[in-house]
Design an enzyme around this catalytic site. Structure first.
Site, mmCIF file in Angstrom:
data_model
loop_
_atom_site.group_PDB
_atom_site.id
_atom_site.type_symbol
_atom_site.label_atom_id
_atom_site.label_comp_id
_atom_site.label_asym_id
_atom_site.label_seq_id
_atom_site.Cartn_x
_atom_site.Cartn_y
_atom_site.Cartn_z
ATOM 1 N N VAL A 33 49.003 51.087 19.718
ATOM 2 C CA VAL A 33 49.933 51.540 18.720
ATOM 3 C C VAL A 33 51.591 51.457 18.792
ATOM 4 O O VAL A 33 52.071 50.221 17.794
ATOM 5 C CB VAL A 33 49.761 52.742 19.192
ATOM 6 C CG1 VAL A 33 50.497 53.287 18.459
ATOM 7 C CG2 VAL A 33 48.373 53.599 19.096
ATOM 8 N N GLU A 64 56.810 48.133 24.101
ATOM 9 C CA GLU A 64 57.694 48.157 24.714
ATOM 10 C C GLU A 64 58.608 47.223 24.680
ATOM 11 O O GLU A 64 59.157 46.748 25.990
ATOM 12 C CB GLU A 64 58.548 48.902 25.515
ATOM 13 C CG GLU A 64 57.444 48.168 27.548
ATOM 14 C CD GLU A 64 55.809 48.945 27.487
ATOM 15 O OE1 GLU A 64 55.486 47.960 28.053
ATOM 16 O OE2 GLU A 64 55.604 48.967 26.804
ATOM 17 N N GLU A 76 57.681 54.215 23.996
ATOM 18 C CA GLU A 76 58.590 53.057 23.551
ATOM 19 C C GLU A 76 60.229 52.701 24.863
ATOM 20 O O GLU A 76 60.801 52.045 25.235
ATOM 21 C CB GLU A 76 58.455 52.174 22.899
ATOM 22 C CG GLU A 76 56.863 52.031 22.328
ATOM 23 C CD GLU A 76 55.574 52.252 23.339
ATOM 24 O OE1 GLU A 76 56.707 51.264 24.146
ATOM 25 O OE2 GLU A 76 54.940 52.786 23.138
ATOM 26 N N TYR A 124 48.290 56.412 32.146
ATOM 27 C CA TYR A 124 49.269 57.753 31.828
ATOM 28 C C TYR A 124 49.919 59.056 31.920
ATOM 29 O O TYR A 124 50.512 59.304 32.279
ATOM 30 C CB TYR A 124 49.310 57.442 30.564
ATOM 31 C CG TYR A 124 49.268 56.683 29.660
ATOM 32 C CD1 TYR A 124 50.303 56.458 28.610
ATOM 33 C CD2 TYR A 124 48.136 55.296 29.442
ATOM 34 C CE1 TYR A 124 50.514 54.713 28.036
ATOM 35 C CE2 TYR A 124 47.928 54.513 28.539
ATOM 36 C CZ TYR A 124 49.449 54.214 28.200
ATOM 37 O OH TYR A 124 49.821 52.816 27.151
#
Length: 575
Positions: free
Chosen positions: A184, A187, A212, A300
């Protein structure tokens, strides 16, 4: 091999300790896990070829000779020559262009790990969207990108700076990549890469960009020293992302997004099993295992829950913000291990150290890091009840017997819901599938036409419900959707579901009709899904197929482990 081979350089015996020296390595590279070459047909404009790199986590060794570990950071410079009409960008703080020579020069003045060196080149134009931000995209996409992000990035950067201190990278630019981009978002410092497909889903775009932005502090400035502790980047960035969204959009929206993600975490837990070692925050990286195989929602969301728990120990999240500012200041431009974070935390809050909070029964820091299973504690999401309660109510109306479809249909207007409310509702219906035929029939009558006009994040979930329930009247919508999608995030989940049930021949038919519009890597992955349980597929032209990126390997491995029951939406959030 997937991981390349080492280069050993013997230094002269006469070299004194700390004496500067220079090594020049002459090399060539073409195809490799990091480098994605696209023909014009795989771009939105269909006008010019395109190339981008994706280094996370151990791919950039196929791009340039490097110490390919997050423990090593360095500055870099690069000279890139490109044909006229091709714009080149890199994740660098400085750049110049010598037009008469067609040469771009880049310099990153701050030390970064190898995986954050990134390049993109193609038919790209830009527009300024803030005092230190611009957006790059293909000409046909630029107006949409401007309309979605103008003024927003500066708002998010300012909020982040108020929480965690100055933004140290100078510019924060964004480039939107063709749908072949395998994840997706990424960063890369100064230049965030984002898949263009996400532009139509406003709330997902907001969350992905803010995530990001958060990496500018957590991951880029301070980096996990080992891939076994990726949560140090992803868990902290997710926590920071939610602090930023709370500041800019309010606690209710943040709690809704968190509820959606934690739902996905528990879904993944159910599929993988609570004793699965990949659910640890400190995962053991066995030799030969690609670190990106370890990247999952635990990285995450379990990481986020641990960071949130630490913030709750402080009593006030603003006190924890102050600690994180000090943490960034102390460790910026270096790489850390979990003990660095936890020691700094206890030293910053001596009263907590005196209370021995690290050894609190059932919530020991060591247990957080090394126990398998769900988070030891989860955040209080009651501030989001105004948004989550209607979802729970509607779900119960549709799943309680006997079905009162009239009451369910009249209770809510989905067109007035936030995207995260709708996807949370659809995800729960997905979890309950297959549903009774009467329920799926009434759901289609009530919502199918409404959902047709909504964004792809919503539509793909409804279509997965259609597939998992073998609801033939809406199958034509699955075909239409796949005929117009070229990204992994909107194709793999549907192909997995089609091949898990009774619709594999339908999936084969669509694939043969659409394969030429897919990137060779994606084509190869779909072939693997279609081949499971069948004789080998007929030969398909896969010219220029390159090694799957880590993200691809992750999805394939997880799919195999669960017989296709787990989909991309459960695995990948963003880098």
């Amino acid at each position: 091999t997937d991981y390349g081979s080492s280069l050993t350089v013997s230094l002269p015996a006469a070299l004194q300790p700390h004496q500067p020296f220079q090594i020049i390595v002459r090399y060539t590279t073409a195809d490799g896990p990091a480098i994605w070459w696209l023909d014009p047909e795989l771009t939105y404009g269909n006008a010019k070829p395109f190339v981008f790199t994706q280094g996370h986590s151990v791919c950039n060794r196929s791009f340039f000779p490097c110490f390919d570990t997050p423990a090593v950071k360095c500055t870099y410079s690069a000279t890139v020559k490109a044909p006229a009409g091709i714009q080149v960008l890199m994740s660098a703080t400085q750049s110049t262009y010598l037009e008469e020579e067609g040469v771009y020069q880049f310099y990153m003045e701050y030390p970064v790990p190898a995986y954050l060196v990134a390049l993109v080149a193609g038919d790209l134009i830009h527009a300024d969207i803030g005092p230190r931000s611009r957006v790059w995209a293909e000409p046909c996409l630029l107006p949409t990108a401007i309309s979605k992000l103008s003024g927003m990035v500066e708002r998010w950067l300012t909020a982040a700076e108020s929480l965690y201190g100055p933004y140290i990278w100078g510019r924060y630019d964004i480039v939107f990549l063709p749908p072949s981009f395998p994840i997706v978002a990424m960063e890369n410092p100064c230049l965030t890469f984002i898949i263009s497909s996400i532009l139509e889903s406003d709330e997902f775009l907001i969350i992905d960009v803010i995530h990001e932005v958060a990496h500018s502090w957590f991951g880029n400035a301070v980096t996990n020293a080992t891939w076994e502790e990726m949560w140090l980047s992803e868990g902290l960035a997710t926590y920071a992302q939610r602090r930023i969204t709370t500041e800019t959009y309010g606690a209710a929206f943040t709690c809704l997004e968190t509820a959606f993600r934690l739902d996905a975490l528990h879904r993944q837990m159910k599929l993988l099993g609570e004793d699965n070692p990949v659910s640890k925050l400190q995962v053991k990286l066995e030799p030969g295992v690609n670190p990106s195989n370890l990247m999952n929602l635990f990285t995450y969301e379990k990481g986020y829950c641990f960071v949130y728990y630490l913030s709750q120990l402080c009593g006030d999240p603003r006190h924890f913000d102050s600690f994180l500012r000090a943490y960034i200041e102390k460790y910026k431009f270096t790489s850390v291990v979990a003990q660095d974070l936890l020691d700094s935390f206890l030293n910053f809050f001596p009263e907590l150290k005196e209370q021995c909070v690290e050894n609190k029964a059932g919530l020991e820091f060591e247990r957080w890091l090394n126990a398998t299973g769900p988070p030891l504690a989860e955040p209080d999401l009651s501030q989001g009840s105004s948004l989550t309660r209607p979802v729970e109510t509607l779900f119960k109306l549709w799943t309680t017997e006997p079905l009162d479809s009239a009451a369910a249909a009249s209770s809510v207007d989905l067109t007035k819901w936030r995207t995260f409310q709708t996807v949370l509702f659809l995800d729960r219906l997905l979890d309950g599938s297959p549903l009774p035929h009467e329920v799926i029939k009434k759901l289609s009558e009530c919502y199918s036409s409404q959902l047709d006009s909504m964004n792809a994040e919503i539509r793909i979930r409804w279509l997965q419900i259609v597939v998992r329930n073998d609801y033939y009247p809406d199958l034509y919508k699955v075909r239409r959707f796949l005929e117009n999608q070229m990204s992994r995030m909107y194709t793999i989940p549907l192909y997995e579901d089609l091949c898990t049930g009774t619709l594999k021949s339908f999936a084969l038919e669509i694939f043969y009709q659409t394969q030429n519009q897919l990137h060779p890597n994606l084509r190869k992955t779909i072939q693997q899904i279609l081949s499971q349980g069948l004789n080998p597929l007929p030969a398909i032209d896969t010219t220029a197929v390159t090694t799957d990126t880590p993200a691809m390997v992750l999805e394939d491995k997880v799919s195999e482990a669960t017989n296709g029951a787990i989909s991309l939406r459960d695995v990948n959030v963003s880098a």
